[in-house]
Structure formats: C-alpha cells, structure tokens
Design a protein around this motif. Sequence first.
Motif, PDB file in Angstrom:
ATOM      1  N   TYR A  90       0.846  -0.893  -0.001  1.00 11.05           N
ATOM      2  CA  TYR A  90       0.012   0.037  -0.011  1.00 11.05           C
ATOM      3  C   TYR A  90       0.857   1.408  -0.165  1.00 11.05           C
ATOM      4  CZ  TYR A  90      -3.405  -3.468   1.283  1.00 11.05           C
ATOM      5  OH  TYR A  90      -4.309  -4.641   1.448  1.00 11.05           O
ATOM      6  N   LEU A  91       2.006   1.113   0.483  1.00  8.25           N
ATOM      7  CA  LEU A  91       3.038   2.155   0.486  1.00  8.25           C
ATOM      8  C   LEU A  91       4.313   1.880  -0.359  1.00  8.25           C
ATOM      9  CD1 LEU A  91       2.852   3.509   4.140  1.00  8.25           C
ATOM     10  CD2 LEU A  91       1.984   4.276   2.156  1.00  8.25           C
ATOM     11  N   ALA A  92       5.095   2.526  -0.844  1.00 12.56           N
ATOM     12  CA  ALA A  92       6.342   2.580  -1.516  1.00 12.56           C
ATOM     13  C   ALA A  92       7.308   3.535  -0.936  1.00 12.56           C
ATOM     14  CB  ALA A  92       6.377   2.678  -2.867  1.00 12.56           C
ATOM     15  N   SER A  93       8.615   3.235  -0.415  1.00 12.86           N
ATOM     16  CA  SER A  93       9.378   4.089   0.346  1.00 12.86           C
ATOM     17  C   SER A  93      10.767   4.299  -0.382  1.00 12.86           C
ATOM     18  CB  SER A  93       9.733   3.535   1.613  1.00 12.86           C
ATOM     19  OG  SER A  93      10.693   2.443   1.442  1.00 12.86           O
ATOM     20  N   GLU A  94      11.383   5.496  -0.165  1.00 14.43           N
ATOM     21  CA  GLU A  94      12.521   5.839  -0.772  1.00 14.43           C
ATOM     22  C   GLU A  94      13.281   6.507   0.306  1.00 14.43           C
ATOM     23  OE1 GLU A  94      12.881   8.881  -4.137  1.00 14.43           O
ATOM     24  OE2 GLU A  94      11.532   7.546  -4.993  1.00 14.43           O
ATOM     25  N   TRP A  95      14.777   6.372   0.166  1.00 16.42           N
ATOM     26  CA  TRP A  95      15.427   6.811   1.254  1.00 16.42           C
ATOM     27  C   TRP A  95      15.956   8.323   0.850  1.00 16.42           C
ATOM     28  CZ3 TRP A  95      16.543   6.322   6.310  1.00 16.42           C
ATOM     29  CH2 TRP A  95      16.102   4.907   6.628  1.00 16.42           C
ATOM     30  N   SER A  96      16.277   9.176   1.372  1.00 16.45           N
ATOM     31  CA  SER A  96      16.862  10.448   1.019  1.00 16.45           C
ATOM     32  C   SER A  96      17.504  10.925   2.214  1.00 16.45           C
ATOM     33  CB  SER A  96      15.980  11.329   0.371  1.00 16.45           C
ATOM     34  OG  SER A  96      15.108  11.859   1.417  1.00 16.45           O
ATOM     35  N   THR A  97      18.490  11.813   1.962  1.00 21.39           N
ATOM     36  CA  THR A  97      19.053  12.445   2.919  1.00 21.39           C
ATOM     37  C   THR A  97      18.825  13.756   2.856  1.00 21.39           C
ATOM     38  OG1 THR A  97      20.851  10.900   3.014  1.00 21.39           O
ATOM     39  CG2 THR A  97      21.363  12.944   4.482  1.00 21.39           C
ATOM     40  N   VAL A  98      18.462  14.778   4.010  1.00 21.32           N
ATOM     41  CA  VAL A  98      18.218  16.018   3.963  1.00 21.32           C
ATOM     42  C   VAL A  98      18.883  16.612   5.168  1.00 21.32           C
ATOM     43  CG1 VAL A  98      16.243  17.884   4.348  1.00 21.32           C
ATOM     44  CG2 VAL A  98      15.915  15.601   3.046  1.00 21.32           C
ATOM     45  N   SER A  99      19.738  17.519   4.766  1.00 16.76           N
ATOM     46  CA  SER A  99      20.808  18.259   5.838  1.00 16.76           C
ATOM     47  C   SER A  99      21.228  17.108   6.881  1.00 16.76           C
ATOM     48  CB  SER A  99      20.041  19.143   6.363  1.00 16.76           C
ATOM     49  OG  SER A  99      18.620  19.038   6.889  1.00 16.76           O
ATOM     50  N   GLY A 100      21.685  16.163   6.233  1.00 19.28           N
ATOM     51  CA  GLY A 100      22.412  15.136   7.256  1.00 19.28           C
ATOM     52  C   GLY A 100      21.494  14.162   7.770  1.00 19.28           C
ATOM     53  N   ARG A 101      20.348  14.389   7.841  1.00 23.92           N
ATOM     54  CA  ARG A 101      19.503  13.465   8.428  1.00 23.92           C
ATOM     55  C   ARG A 101      18.837  12.368   7.210  1.00 23.92           C
ATOM     56  NH1 ARG A 101      17.202  18.037  11.190  1.00 23.92           N
ATOM     57  NH2 ARG A 101      18.100  17.903  13.308  1.00 23.92           N
ATOM     58  N   LYS A 102      19.084  11.243   7.602  1.00 27.27           N
ATOM     59  CA  LYS A 102      18.391  10.192   6.767  1.00 27.27           C
ATOM     60  C   LYS A 102      16.717  10.127   6.868  1.00 27.27           C
ATOM     61  CE  LYS A 102      19.905   6.685   8.614  1.00 27.27           C
ATOM     62  NZ  LYS A 102      20.247   5.123   9.037  1.00 27.27           N
ATOM     63  N   ARG A 103      16.219   9.964   5.695  1.00 27.82           N
ATOM     64  CA  ARG A 103      14.640  10.284   5.802  1.00 27.82           C
ATOM     65  C   ARG A 103      14.101   8.953   4.823  1.00 27.82           C
ATOM     66  NH1 ARG A 103      12.941  16.400   4.888  1.00 27.82           N
ATOM     67  NH2 ARG A 103      12.974  16.948   6.885  1.00 27.82           N
ATOM     68  N   ARG A 104      13.338   8.341   5.024  1.00 22.32           N
ATOM     69  CA  ARG A 104      12.609   7.314   4.494  1.00 22.32           C
ATOM     70  C   ARG A 104      11.132   7.786   3.991  1.00 22.32           C
ATOM     71  NH1 ARG A 104      11.997   0.897   4.728  1.00 22.32           N
ATOM     72  NH2 ARG A 104      14.104   0.887   4.950  1.00 22.32           N
ATOM     73  N   THR A 105      11.194   8.185   3.049  1.00 24.48           N
ATOM     74  CA  THR A 105       9.753   8.871   2.429  1.00 24.48           C
ATOM     75  C   THR A 105       8.771   7.865   1.767  1.00 24.48           C
ATOM     76  OG1 THR A 105      10.972  10.922   2.224  1.00 24.48           O
ATOM     77  CG2 THR A 105       8.830  10.893   1.072  1.00 24.48           C
ATOM     78  N   TYR A 106       7.517   7.901   2.339  1.00 26.28           N
ATOM     79  CA  TYR A 106       6.561   6.798   1.899  1.00 26.28           C
ATOM     80  C   TYR A 106       5.649   7.680   1.006  1.00 26.28           C
ATOM     81  CZ  TYR A 106       8.314   3.805   5.523  1.00 26.28           C
ATOM     82  OH  TYR A 106       8.870   2.882   6.323  1.00 26.28           O
ATOM     83  N   GLN A 107       5.264   6.985  -0.145  1.00 30.66           N
ATOM     84  CA  GLN A 107       3.966   7.181  -0.915  1.00 30.66           C
ATOM     85  C   GLN A 107       2.928   6.484  -1.038  1.00 30.66           C
ATOM     86  OE1 GLN A 107       5.197   8.561  -4.835  1.00 30.66           O
ATOM     87  NE2 GLN A 107       6.862   7.364  -4.852  1.00 30.66           N
ATOM     88  N   LEU A 108       1.896   7.024  -1.341  1.00 31.64           N
ATOM     89  CA  LEU A 108       0.723   5.821  -1.715  1.00 31.64           C
ATOM     90  C   LEU A 108       0.899   5.020  -2.971  1.00 31.64           C
ATOM     91  CD1 LEU A 108      -1.565   5.520  -0.002  1.00 31.64           C
ATOM     92  CD2 LEU A 108      -3.029   6.884  -1.252  1.00 31.64           C
ATOM     93  N   THR A 109       0.810   4.066  -3.137  1.00 33.86           N
ATOM     94  CA  THR A 109       0.667   3.054  -4.156  1.00 33.86           C
ATOM     95  C   THR A 109      -0.907   3.084  -4.823  1.00 33.86           C
ATOM     96  OG1 THR A 109       0.236   1.064  -3.361  1.00 33.86           O
ATOM     97  CG2 THR A 109       2.588   1.591  -3.658  1.00 33.86           C
ATOM     98  N   SER A 110      -0.894   2.532  -6.008  1.00 37.04           N
ATOM     99  CA  SER A 110      -2.331   2.495  -6.431  1.00 37.04           C
ATOM    100  C   SER A 110      -3.081   1.611  -5.807  1.00 37.04           C
ATOM    101  CB  SER A 110      -2.323   2.003  -8.096  1.00 37.04           C
ATOM    102  OG  SER A 110      -1.544   1.070  -8.134  1.00 37.04           O
ATOM    103  N   ALA A 111      -2.645   0.404  -5.181  1.00 42.52           N
ATOM    104  CA  ALA A 111      -3.126  -0.393  -4.393  1.00 42.52           C
ATOM    105  C   ALA A 111      -3.637   0.409  -2.934  1.00 42.52           C
ATOM    106  CB  ALA A 111      -2.095  -1.656  -3.998  1.00 42.52           C
ATOM    107  N   GLY A 112      -2.775   1.245  -2.578  1.00 33.43           N
ATOM    108  CA  GLY A 112      -2.984   2.081  -1.306  1.00 33.43           C
ATOM    109  C   GLY A 112      -4.311   3.068  -1.559  1.00 33.43           C
ATOM    110  N   GLN A 113      -4.255   3.443  -2.775  1.00 33.58           N
ATOM    111  CA  GLN A 113      -5.174   4.460  -3.094  1.00 33.58           C
ATOM    112  C   GLN A 113      -6.575   3.608  -3.065  1.00 33.58           C
ATOM    113  OE1 GLN A 113      -4.653   6.187  -6.901  1.00 33.58           O
ATOM    114  NE2 GLN A 113      -2.907   7.736  -5.920  1.00 33.58           N
TER     115      GLN A 113
END
Lengths: 108, 108
Positions: free
Chosen positions: A59-82
């Motif tokens: 239902y969610l898909a995630s993606e790692w990113s680094t913002v000002s030194g902090r690790k973030r795992r960003t989640y977004q809705l998939t179509s199944a999630g919708q």
Amino acid sequence: MKADALRGHLDPMILAVVEHEPLHGYAIMEALQERSGGAVDLPTGTLYPALRRLERAGYLASEWSTVSGRKRRTYQLTSAGQKMLADGRGEWETFRTVIEGVLRPRTS
Amino acid sequence: MKADALRGHLDPMILAVVEHEPLHGYAIMEALQERSGGAVDLPTGTLYPALRRLERAGYLASEWSTVSGRKRRTYQLTSAGQKMLADGRGEWETFRTVIEGVLRPRTS
DNA sequence: AGTGGATAGGTAGAACGGCTACATGTAGCA
DNA sequence: TGCTACATGTAGCCGTTCTACCTATCCACT
C-alpha cells in the motif's frame, strides 16, 4: 488518545495523510497529531512497524533520501494503497453507522 | 463485520444493550445483531469472556436462573456500569471526530 | 565546549483482546 | 433418531499496539 483504541483504523489514517504528498515517518507522525488536534500521538514503536507493514502489503512505497544530514525514508501511496484508502473510508462509514446504532440511547 | 475492528468499543456496546433491561449472554448476542442490522455477530468466544471481564471490573452484575430447563446467567448494569456507558458514549464522540478529521479527503 | 531538545529511524519483547476451535448440555421439531 | 436453536463456557493462537530501549544529527542556549 491511545492508538490502541484506533486498532483497525490506523492503517487508513496513515494512508490518508500521505494521500496527496509523500511524507517521511516523522512527518507522518506530526501530520496525524496536527489533523487530530493533538489527540493522536503515535509512539515510534507503533508508527514505524506500521509503515513497514503497509509497505510489505503493497500500500506504500518508500524511498531513502538525506536532507541536511538526516536520513529520511519517504513513503508514498501506491495505486493499491489508494484503493485501500477508498475502501477504508467506506468501511469507516459502515463502522460508524453500526456503532451508533448500538450505542444510541433508547428511551423505550 | 469483524469484532476485531470493534476493539475498544465492544465494552460500551455490550453495556448499551443491557442499559434498560437485564439480558443473558445469548440474548445480548442477538440484541447486538439486531441493533447492528446483522453486522455485529459476536462469536461466543468473544462475548462470554467479555461479559466476565466486565463483571470482574464491576460494570455488570450477574445472576443465575433457569428458564424451561436452560441455565441462564442474566447480566444487568451496575451504577459503575452506567457511568462507564456514559463515558463510553462521550469517548465515542471524541473518537469519531478525531478519525473523521484525519480521514477526510483534502482537496488542497 | 558542553548540554539538552527536536528531528529522524529503528528493534525487542510484553500485553491485550478478539479470534478459532472445541466441549457440554437441553428443548423442540421432523 | 437426528438436526437445529438455545445456552454457557475454555484453551490457546494471532496480530497490533505497547513500553522501553538504541543510534545519530542539528540547533539553541549556557
């Protein structure tokens, strides 16, 4: 309010806050707080496992990113999630009707 | 509907059906079914332990009787139970407001 | 320079409560 | 005789949230 009381409703709530914009875990926590007027205050030990569960379920898909030194795992809705979110909203209506039908005081 | 979704709301629902008349377990089950339009169909393994739990907690009081050869344990609301039910109704309103505040679709 | 709070992500293990499955027995009807 | 509804109950499983803990960075204040 304890998330324990939300049992079974937490998933659509999480999906709802990432509906229009992808967010990372911590931001989801804050968004839930804000939308609920402070009533929903998820411990991280509840939120993070829930996010992983929702991702495993597709239902969610995630993606790692680094913002000002902090690790973030960003989640977004998939179509199944919708779809799941739409279902969840429908189920909430049913649920609400059922509970209120039982809980409503009877004068008779 | 799964009682699993009712988690945290089952107690006030049970108290609500015995609010005006004492009922035995099986009748409580039927009353819940009827009031919910068939949606709430508690397995006995859910209802009976819940009743005992509510009695231990002091919200219900029970009494044995025998009606046409069948043993019945009839439950009635205690004054603590009445208070609990009132509280439960209040909490439901809060709960509903919170969930809907989060779940409501945002066009923005 | 050091401390503490906010930001950020995570795990392990316990507790909770509703679940399935089972056990027991009576009454009434075909 | 057997089936269904009535009636109560327990044992043990399972999923979700819980508490409690860990790591790490950034920023403001002392």
